[in-house]
Write a protein that holds these residues in place. Structure first.
Motif, mmCIF file in Angstrom:
data_model
loop_
_atom_site.group_PDB
_atom_site.id
_atom_site.type_symbol
_atom_site.label_atom_id
_atom_site.label_comp_id
_atom_site.label_asym_id
_atom_site.label_seq_id
_atom_site.Cartn_x
_atom_site.Cartn_y
_atom_site.Cartn_z
ATOM 1 N N MET A 1 -5.163 -41.251 60.149
ATOM 2 C CA MET A 1 -4.722 -42.385 60.910
ATOM 3 C C MET A 1 -3.229 -42.310 61.168
ATOM 4 O O MET A 1 -2.773 -42.688 62.226
ATOM 5 N N GLY A 2 -2.472 -41.821 60.214
ATOM 6 C CA GLY A 2 -1.036 -41.700 60.375
ATOM 7 C C GLY A 2 -0.464 -40.791 59.318
ATOM 8 O O GLY A 2 -1.160 -40.389 58.393
ATOM 9 N N HIS A 3 0.831 -40.473 59.443
ATOM 10 C CA HIS A 3 1.418 -39.550 58.474
ATOM 11 C C HIS A 3 2.676 -40.081 57.796
ATOM 12 O O HIS A 3 3.196 -39.433 56.903
ATOM 13 N N GLU A 4 3.183 -41.220 58.170
ATOM 14 C CA GLU A 4 4.368 -41.794 57.513
ATOM 15 C C GLU A 4 4.137 -43.270 57.221
ATOM 16 O O GLU A 4 4.538 -44.109 58.028
ATOM 17 N N PRO A 6 1.160 -41.178 54.873
ATOM 18 C CA PRO A 6 -0.139 -40.613 55.236
ATOM 19 C C PRO A 6 -1.254 -41.614 54.932
ATOM 20 O O PRO A 6 -1.341 -42.130 53.812
ATOM 21 N N THR A 7 -2.047 -41.923 55.941
ATOM 22 C CA THR A 7 -3.125 -42.910 55.793
ATOM 23 C C THR A 7 -4.404 -42.401 56.445
ATOM 24 O O THR A 7 -4.367 -41.590 57.369
ATOM 25 N N VAL A 8 -5.518 -42.883 55.935
ATOM 26 C CA VAL A 8 -6.827 -42.590 56.501
ATOM 27 C C VAL A 8 -7.567 -43.903 56.701
ATOM 28 O O VAL A 8 -7.288 -44.898 56.029
ATOM 29 N N ALA A 9 -8.502 -43.899 57.627
ATOM 30 C CA ALA A 9 -9.383 -45.040 57.836
ATOM 31 C C ALA A 9 -10.816 -44.527 57.774
ATOM 32 O O ALA A 9 -11.133 -43.488 58.361
ATOM 33 N N ARG A 87 -5.489 -44.444 47.747
ATOM 34 C CA ARG A 87 -5.507 -45.802 47.202
ATOM 35 C C ARG A 87 -5.661 -46.761 48.373
ATOM 36 O O ARG A 87 -5.046 -46.580 49.429
ATOM 37 N N VAL A 88 -6.455 -47.807 48.177
ATOM 38 C CA VAL A 88 -6.733 -48.767 49.244
ATOM 39 C C VAL A 88 -5.468 -49.539 49.622
ATOM 40 O O VAL A 88 -4.779 -50.073 48.760
ATOM 41 N N LEU A 89 -5.182 -49.557 50.908
ATOM 42 C CA LEU A 89 -4.132 -50.427 51.446
ATOM 43 C C LEU A 89 -4.744 -51.730 51.930
ATOM 44 O O LEU A 89 -4.179 -52.802 51.761
ATOM 45 N N SER A 90 -5.922 -51.607 52.561
ATOM 46 C CA SER A 90 -6.581 -52.779 53.120
ATOM 47 C C SER A 90 -8.059 -52.479 53.304
ATOM 48 O O SER A 90 -8.444 -51.326 53.524
ATOM 49 N N SER A 91 -8.868 -53.509 53.215
ATOM 50 C CA SER A 91 -10.286 -53.346 53.527
ATOM 51 C C SER A 91 -10.751 -54.600 54.259
ATOM 52 O O SER A 91 -10.201 -55.686 54.078
ATOM 53 N N LEU A 92 -11.735 -54.411 55.094
ATOM 54 C CA LEU A 92 -12.251 -55.512 55.891
ATOM 55 C C LEU A 92 -13.762 -55.391 55.947
ATOM 56 O O LEU A 92 -14.290 -54.363 56.410
ATOM 57 N N VAL A 93 -14.451 -56.389 55.453
ATOM 58 C CA VAL A 93 -15.898 -56.412 55.566
ATOM 59 C C VAL A 93 -16.206 -56.768 57.013
ATOM 60 O O VAL A 93 -15.790 -57.811 57.507
ATOM 61 N N THR A 94 -16.898 -55.879 57.700
ATOM 62 C CA THR A 94 -17.136 -56.051 59.127
ATOM 63 C C THR A 94 -18.532 -56.562 59.445
ATOM 64 O O THR A 94 -18.849 -56.801 60.609
ATOM 65 N N PRO A 96 -22.724 -57.522 57.337
ATOM 66 C CA PRO A 96 -23.501 -57.457 56.099
ATOM 67 C C PRO A 96 -23.520 -56.035 55.537
ATOM 68 O O PRO A 96 -23.943 -55.110 56.224
ATOM 69 N N ARG A 97 -22.987 -55.866 54.345
ATOM 70 C CA ARG A 97 -23.007 -54.585 53.630
ATOM 71 C C ARG A 97 -22.344 -53.450 54.402
ATOM 72 O O ARG A 97 -22.744 -52.299 54.296
ATOM 73 N N GLN A 98 -21.320 -53.732 55.172
ATOM 74 C CA GLN A 98 -20.534 -52.675 55.809
ATOM 75 C C GLN A 98 -19.071 -53.084 55.790
ATOM 76 O O GLN A 98 -18.740 -54.260 55.870
ATOM 77 N N THR A 99 -18.210 -52.074 55.641
ATOM 78 C CA THR A 99 -16.784 -52.360 55.508
ATOM 79 C C THR A 99 -15.946 -51.233 56.099
ATOM 80 O O THR A 99 -16.410 -50.100 56.205
ATOM 81 N N ALA A 100 -14.739 -51.568 56.485
ATOM 82 C CA ALA A 100 -13.760 -50.583 56.937
ATOM 83 C C ALA A 100 -12.640 -50.578 55.902
ATOM 84 O O ALA A 100 -12.224 -51.631 55.421
ATOM 85 N N VAL A 101 -12.165 -49.399 55.552
ATOM 86 C CA VAL A 101 -11.120 -49.268 54.531
ATOM 87 C C VAL A 101 -9.982 -48.423 55.087
ATOM 88 O O VAL A 101 -10.220 -47.379 55.701
ATOM 89 N N ILE A 102 -8.763 -48.885 54.873
ATOM 90 C CA ILE A 102 -7.574 -48.089 55.176
ATOM 91 C C ILE A 102 -6.962 -47.722 53.841
ATOM 92 O O ILE A 102 -6.753 -48.576 52.983
ATOM 93 N N GLY A 103 -6.707 -46.437 53.662
ATOM 94 C CA GLY A 103 -6.161 -45.957 52.392
ATOM 95 C C GLY A 103 -4.920 -45.120 52.592
ATOM 96 O O GLY A 103 -4.779 -44.425 53.596
#
Length: 167
Positions: A1-4, A6-9, A87-94, A96-103
């Motif tokens: 997702m980014g490098h400064e 470094p993040t992933v989604a 490590r989780v920066l943010s998570s969002l339940v989108t 029922p039983r599904q979520t998006a995580v930014i780490g």
């Protein structure tokens, strides 16, 4: 997702009646590992998404080798050409039983066989021969159809367009 920094989604889909183990573990611990998958391990990766009960170790079922992580508790997969300890920066339940995580990536492991220039952190992307899961019904994509286009700069754009227009 980014490098400064470094993040992933990642998007984690629902299990049949509960969060799948991966999502539940990430939400419970705030830590996870993203293991990129090469073509050689596509069958094993597919087994890891099985709807097994929580007490079943999907890595063992798939014949994959857990390797100790350095900065987070969850193990990485030894067969993976690239692993990101996160490590989780943010998570969002989108839904029922599904979520998006930014780490935030706190440690990266890259197989020496795909490193082009260690000092500059250049990786032979095509040598990774990565596979991606596209959606829950069994569709996958290969990363073998790659091409590169240099990103334009505003200064170069203006210079080219000013030259091209007659005065």
């Amino acid at each position: 997702m980014g490098h400064e920094p470094p993040t992933v989604a990642i998007g984690l889909l629902a299990g049949s009646e509960r969060f799948k183990d991966t999502a539940a573990n990430i939400l419970d611990t705030g830590e996870f590992v993203v293991n990129l998958v090469g073509e050689a391990n596509v069958e094993a990766m597919n087994i890891t998404c099985i709807d097994a009960p929580p007490e079943i170790d999907e890595l063992k079922l798939a014949g994959l080798t857990p390797a100790a992580s350095n900065a987070v508790r969850p193990p990485r997969i030894a067969e993976s050409p690239v692993s990101f300890e996160c490590r989780v920066l943010s998570s969002l339940v989108t839904g029922p039983r599904q979520t998006a995580v930014i780490g935030r990536v706190v440690r990266a492991h890259v197989d020496d066989a795909v490193i082009l220039d260690k000092e500059r952190c250049h990786i032979d992307t095509q040598a990774l021969r990565l596979i991606a899961r596209m959606h829950g019904s069994g569709w996958y994509a290969r990363s073998t159809d790659l091409f590169q286009i240099d990103r334009p700069t505003w200064a170069a754009w203006q210079e080219e367009n000013v030259k091209a227009k007659p005065v």
